[in-house]
Write a protein that holds these residues in place. Structure first.
Motif, PDB file in Angstrom:
ATOM      1  N   LEU A   9      -0.550  62.550  90.577  1.00  0.00           N
ATOM      2  CA  LEU A   9      -1.359  61.388  90.196  1.00  0.00           C
ATOM      3  C   LEU A   9      -2.677  61.814  89.559  1.00  0.00           C
ATOM      4  N   ILE A  10      -3.328  62.809  90.133  1.00  0.00           N
ATOM      5  CA  ILE A  10      -4.612  63.282  89.602  1.00  0.00           C
ATOM      6  C   ILE A  10      -4.429  63.831  88.188  1.00  0.00           C
ATOM      7  N   ILE A  11      -3.413  64.683  88.027  1.00  0.00           N
ATOM      8  CA  ILE A  11      -3.139  65.270  86.703  1.00  0.00           C
ATOM      9  C   ILE A  11      -2.782  64.180  85.697  1.00  0.00           C
ATOM     10  N   THR A  12      -1.968  63.210  86.140  1.00  0.00           N
ATOM     11  CA  THR A  12      -1.542  62.120  85.260  1.00  0.00           C
ATOM     12  C   THR A  12      -2.721  61.283  84.795  1.00  0.00           C
ATOM     13  N   ILE A  13      -3.594  60.926  85.720  1.00  0.00           N
ATOM     14  CA  ILE A  13      -4.754  60.085  85.389  1.00  0.00           C
ATOM     15  C   ILE A  13      -5.688  60.813  84.419  1.00  0.00           C
ATOM     16  N   ILE A  14      -5.940  62.096  84.670  1.00  0.00           N
ATOM     17  CA  ILE A  14      -6.808  62.882  83.776  1.00  0.00           C
ATOM     18  C   ILE A  14      -6.193  62.983  82.385  1.00  0.00           C
ATOM     19  N   SER A  15      -4.886  63.265  82.330  1.00  0.00           N
ATOM     20  CA  SER A  15      -4.189  63.384  81.045  1.00  0.00           C
ATOM     21  C   SER A  15      -4.211  62.070  80.277  1.00  0.00           C
ATOM     22  N   LEU A  16      -3.964  60.973  80.982  1.00  0.00           N
ATOM     23  CA  LEU A  16      -3.985  59.654  80.353  1.00  0.00           C
ATOM     24  C   LEU A  16      -5.363  59.347  79.789  1.00  0.00           C
ATOM     25  N   PHE A  17      -6.394  59.617  80.562  1.00  0.00           N
ATOM     26  CA  PHE A  17      -7.762  59.315  80.134  1.00  0.00           C
ATOM     27  C   PHE A  17      -8.137  60.101  78.881  1.00  0.00           C
ATOM     28  N   VAL A  51       3.674  61.050  80.063  1.00  0.00           N
ATOM     29  CA  VAL A  51       3.139  61.669  81.293  1.00  0.00           C
ATOM     30  C   VAL A  51       2.779  60.633  82.343  1.00  0.00           C
ATOM     31  N   SER A  52       2.862  59.348  81.991  1.00  0.00           N
ATOM     32  CA  SER A  52       2.473  58.298  82.936  1.00  0.00           C
ATOM     33  C   SER A  52       3.547  58.017  83.979  1.00  0.00           C
ATOM     34  N   GLY A  53       4.638  58.781  83.949  1.00  0.00           N
ATOM     35  CA  GLY A  53       5.758  58.562  84.876  1.00  0.00           C
ATOM     36  C   GLY A  53       5.364  58.416  86.338  1.00  0.00           C
ATOM     37  N   PRO A  54       4.632  59.390  86.918  1.00  0.00           N
ATOM     38  CA  PRO A  54       4.262  59.285  88.336  1.00  0.00           C
ATOM     39  C   PRO A  54       3.470  58.015  88.654  1.00  0.00           C
ATOM     40  N   LEU A  55       2.572  57.623  87.741  1.00  0.00           N
ATOM     41  CA  LEU A  55       1.775  56.417  87.948  1.00  0.00           C
ATOM     42  C   LEU A  55       2.641  55.173  87.810  1.00  0.00           C
ATOM     43  N   PHE A  56       3.552  55.183  86.852  1.00  0.00           N
ATOM     44  CA  PHE A  56       4.452  54.049  86.610  1.00  0.00           C
ATOM     45  C   PHE A  56       5.371  53.826  87.808  1.00  0.00           C
ATOM     46  N   VAL A 218       4.801  71.157  83.607  1.00  0.00           N
ATOM     47  CA  VAL A 218       4.757  70.526  82.278  1.00  0.00           C
ATOM     48  C   VAL A 218       3.536  69.610  82.157  1.00  0.00           C
ATOM     49  N   LEU A 219       3.272  68.839  83.213  1.00  0.00           N
ATOM     50  CA  LEU A 219       2.118  67.936  83.190  1.00  0.00           C
ATOM     51  C   LEU A 219       0.810  68.709  83.042  1.00  0.00           C
TER      52      LEU A 219
END
Length: 380
Positions: A9-17, A51-56, A218-219
């Motif tokens: 989640l942390i990696i996903t949020i940072i990548s999305l931002f 990359v938003s998979g985990p958040l989705f 990969v993330l």
């Protein structure tokens, strides 16, 4: 398990931002390279969705058409990247109807899913996901994605190879490092896609848990790649200056010219043109312009670009880039030999003679003299 979810989640949020912020910057920044910026912004948005998979998975109630569509959007990533590279390489790039064909893998992937996923009830969707490893549709889509990746990666490298060769034959080095860096960036992305392919292989094997761990890798890599590109773009806002797609490789021109005129006549014309060219280079010193192109020289000495390109790139067996750099290096050597300019730094000299990069200057100097500029100065 919770720790793994938190890390994802942390990696996903940072990548999305970072991805969405950078995409917003590319769309809003004032530049004449709007198409390239829009295409890379689209690539970043598609990457962000991927990359938003985990958040989705956390915010969704279960398998849905929107969730599956999010997954299949991965089929658009590399075609958009290919079009981005194309727009970067060629200044006259425009969208053409034929580019719609790049949508085919995405459309095929979704059409395949229509009968047993998109058009069925929620219970059937859940059953489809539970038994995903044995579902022929998902297996087909993964094979299609891997095939698409290999084809596009090969196409991008071939495109870069041709573009760089055209650049060396027609330009004097103002942005050659841009093409070198784009090649590096494509190489890194290729490695990332290979890792994704490995992840998907394990996904349908007896070791699906390995796929989940590779997913984290990969993330993390995607985050670093996006940050790397952001760093480059902010530190080098003039990266990637294009060439005309109508330019032809000298090898192609030679084939066209092969039987046009007697060799003796051509030889006389080439000798006269060569004398005119050398005189112009020595007297006018156009090489001091870091953005010099073969078109500029053509206009100045009134020799058609086609003939001038054949003269330098074919007859002299030198790229225009190397031909111009020879004069720059000779000029730099004169400055280094001048005792009255002993306090002039190497950096000042390279800019003075027409280079705009320390690395390209050092490479060209060593190629021409066998020494670095510093060691050459010490030997005098």
């Amino acid at each position: 398990m919770n720790d793994k979810i938190n890390v994802l989640l942390i990696i996903t949020i940072i990548s999305l931002f970072i991805s969405l912020l950078f995409a917003f910057f590319l769309v809003t920044v004032k530049t004449k390279y709007k198409i390239s910026n829009y295409l890379f912004a689209a690539f970043l948005c598609l990457t962000a969705i991927d990359v938003s998979g985990p958040l989705f998975e956390i915010i969704s109630d279960g398998p849905s058409n929107l969730g599956m569509l999010r997954n299949t959007l991965a089929f658009l990533q590399i075609p958009v990247f290919y079009l981005y590279v194309l727009s970067v390489c060629y200044s006259d790039f425009k969208f053409k109807p034929k580019y719609i064909l790049h949508l085919l893998p995405f459309l095929i992937a979704n059409i395949v899913l229509l009968p047993r996923f998109y058009t069925v009830d929620n219970a059937s969707k859940i059953n489809f996901i539970i038994h995903r490893q044995s579902m022929i549709e998902l297996q087909f889509n993964h094979i299609l994605f891997h095939l698409q990746t290999v084809v596009y990666v090969f196409a991008v490298f071939m495109l870069l190879r041709k573009a760089k060769k055209l650049y060396l034959e027609n330009n004097a080095g103002a942005s050659i490092n841009s093409y070198n860096w784009l090649f590096q960036f494509t190489s890194v992305l290729s490695i990332l896609y290979l890792i994704v392919i490995l992840k998907n292989i394990f996904k349908f094997s007896s070791y699906p848990y390995i796929s989940e761990w590779i997913k984290i890798v990969v993330l993390v890599l995607e985050l670093f790649i996006i940050c790397w590109y952001l760093y480059k773009a902010l530190n080098h806002p003039d990266l990637f200056r294009n060439i005309d797609s109508k330019l032809k490789l000298v090898s192609d021109i030679v084939l066209e010219e092969k039987n046009n005129e007697p060799a003796i006549v051509n030889e006389k014309e080439y000798n006269a043109a060569l004398s005119k060219l050398k005189q112009y280079m020595v007297q006018e010193k156009p090489f001091l312009n870091p953005s010099l192109t073969i078109q500029d020289v053509s206009v100045a000495i009134k020799i058609p670009v086609r003939d001038l390109s054949l003269l330098i790139n074919h007859k002299l067996e030198q790229h225009f880039y190397d031909f111009v750099n020879t004069y720059r290096i000779e000029n730099a050597m004169e400055i280094l030999k001048d005792d009255t300019k002993s306090k002039v730094t190497i950096l000042e000299i390279l800019y003075e003679v027409g280079f705009n990069s320390k690395s390209s200057f050092n490479t060209a100097f060593k190629k021409h003299t066998g020494n670095t500029p510093t060691s050459y100065r010490k030997q005098l």
